[in-house]
Design a protein around this motif. Structure first.
Motif, PDB file in Angstrom:
ATOM      1  N   TYR A  26      24.105  67.721   4.398  1.00 59.79           N
ATOM      2  CA  TYR A  26      22.864  66.944   4.306  1.00 59.79           C
ATOM      3  C   TYR A  26      21.607  67.812   4.429  1.00 59.79           C
ATOM      4  O   TYR A  26      20.493  67.285   4.527  1.00 59.79           O
ATOM      5  CB  TYR A  26      22.800  65.892   5.417  1.00 59.79           C
ATOM      6  N   VAL A  61      22.476  68.948  12.803  1.00 61.16           N
ATOM      7  CA  VAL A  61      21.845  68.373  13.998  1.00 61.16           C
ATOM      8  C   VAL A  61      22.510  68.897  15.269  1.00 61.16           C
ATOM      9  O   VAL A  61      23.501  69.616  15.205  1.00 61.16           O
ATOM     10  CB  VAL A  61      21.850  66.820  13.940  1.00 61.16           C
ATOM     11  N   HIS A 175      22.096  55.744   7.032  1.00 64.91           N
ATOM     12  CA  HIS A 175      23.041  55.004   6.176  1.00 64.91           C
ATOM     13  C   HIS A 175      22.765  53.505   6.195  1.00 64.91           C
ATOM     14  O   HIS A 175      23.093  52.801   5.237  1.00 64.91           O
ATOM     15  CB  HIS A 175      24.489  55.308   6.574  1.00 64.91           C
ATOM     16  N   GLU A 200      29.850  55.425   7.122  1.00 61.25           N
ATOM     17  CA  GLU A 200      28.761  55.014   8.022  1.00 61.25           C
ATOM     18  C   GLU A 200      27.938  53.883   7.401  1.00 61.25           C
ATOM     19  O   GLU A 200      27.054  53.325   8.062  1.00 61.25           O
ATOM     20  CB  GLU A 200      27.850  56.206   8.348  1.00 61.25           C
TER      21      GLU A 200
END
Ligand code: SF4
Length: 318
Positions: A26, A61, A175, A200
């Protein structure tokens, strides 16, 4: 911005510092372009365990960079923006989880890798979207506490209806932006495209799609599908990742499905982190020891065969 010069500078710094650049699917396209390892959470965990260079620069993340440190603790792990955190991971807290575990003493706790290290330390086994069904099946348990993503939990429940599952009420805000009306509109614009959804997403989005896959599952499915066009019901830059893997096919992103935390990491921050030794992940040794066990069990199970294609979805919905 002279992107090519910046990419070159980053590559030179990686060599100088004996570092490997690990990048989640991502991340921004210009970061994906210079990755040594590009993949989903499971692939990056597997790779992180095997890194033999001195340093890992992790573009993803917080929980992803922490997992890399936990799985290979002798390495210096850089997280180029320590404020890049996963909101879903922070929806579950240790106090609440302990309370639920006391209420359900016979349940095995399975946590999505999208959790803090503290929550992992209270978890029996972790999973990613690439192996969640196999992980739950491997526990052999008839009762599961699943944290924190309810949508992924409901997806597992479809596959394993016999298992009693207690869901933590967490969700991915990115999502959740993907809705059936948006997909209907996109399908009208691209009638030949297949829709690929991530677990998700909400159940109605999954049902409207042609298949539900982890991000790596999408890459594999796009290779074997005869379709030439796809609508990608996941984070926007997953479409770029698919384009890198299959440049001969076309991938349409859901343009509003942007994870702002993934985007906090920029190529400039990657450079600065390497240049000035900024954003080093530091975790308590005892916490790492406790969180390593459920992560290692997850990695040992590996990638699942659950990523489904259209026929399997049709059978489930029927
Ligand atoms: S896309 Fe969702 S689950 Fe992934 S890091 Fe962003 S908020 Fe967390």
């Amino acid at each position: 911005m002279d992107w090519e010069a910046l990419k070159l500078e980053v590559r030179q710094l990686l060599d100088e510092k004996d570092a490997v650049l690990m990048v989640h699917n991502y991340q921004r396209p210009e970061i994906q372009d210079v990755a040594d390892e590009l993949g989903d959470s499971l692939a990056l965990c597997q790779k992180a365990q095997q890194v033999d260079r001195d340093r890992i620069v992790f573009c993803g993340v917080d929980f992803m960079a922490e997992a890399a440190k936990i799985l290979n603790p002798s390495k210096v792990v850089h997280h180029p923006d320590l404020d890049s955190v996963c909101p879903m991971a922070h929806m579950v807290d240790t106090e609440g989880l302990k309370m639920l575990q006391e209420q359900k003493p016979d349940a095995v706790t399975v946590s999505y890798i999208n959790t803090s290290s503290e929550v992992k330390a209270l978890t029996d086994i972790c999973c990613t979207s690439a192996n969640a069904v196999d992980v739950v099946r491997a526990t052999g348990a008839s009762e599961i506490i699943f944290t924190p993503d309810t949508n992924l939990g409901m997806w597992i429940k479809r596959k394993l209806p016999e298992v009693e599952m207690h869901f933590w009420p967490g969700y991915c805000p990115t999502h959740m932006l993907i809705t059936v009306p948006i997909l209907k509109q996109m399908r009208a614009e691209h009638p030949e495209a297949e829709i690929l959804a991530h677990p998700e997403c909400t159940p109605d989005v999954i049902d409207f799609s042609d298949g539900c896959f982890s991000t790596e599952g999408m890459i594999k499915y796009a290779a074997r599908s005869p379709a030439k066009e796809f609508i990608v019901a996941s984070e926007r830059d997953m479409a770029y990742r698919l384009h890198l893997a299959h440049p001969e096919k076309t991938f349409h992103p859901v343009s509003i499905a942007v994870c702002p935390n993934m985007k906090k990491i920029t190529l400039q921050k990657v450079r600065d982190s390497l240049k000035h030794d900024k954003g080093i992940v530091e975790l308590d040794e005892d916490l790492m020891d406790a969180a390593r066990r459920p992560l290692e069990k997850m990695v040992a199970i590996g990638r699942s065969s659950f990523d489904s294609g259209p026929q399997e979805i049709a059978a489930q919905v029927a």
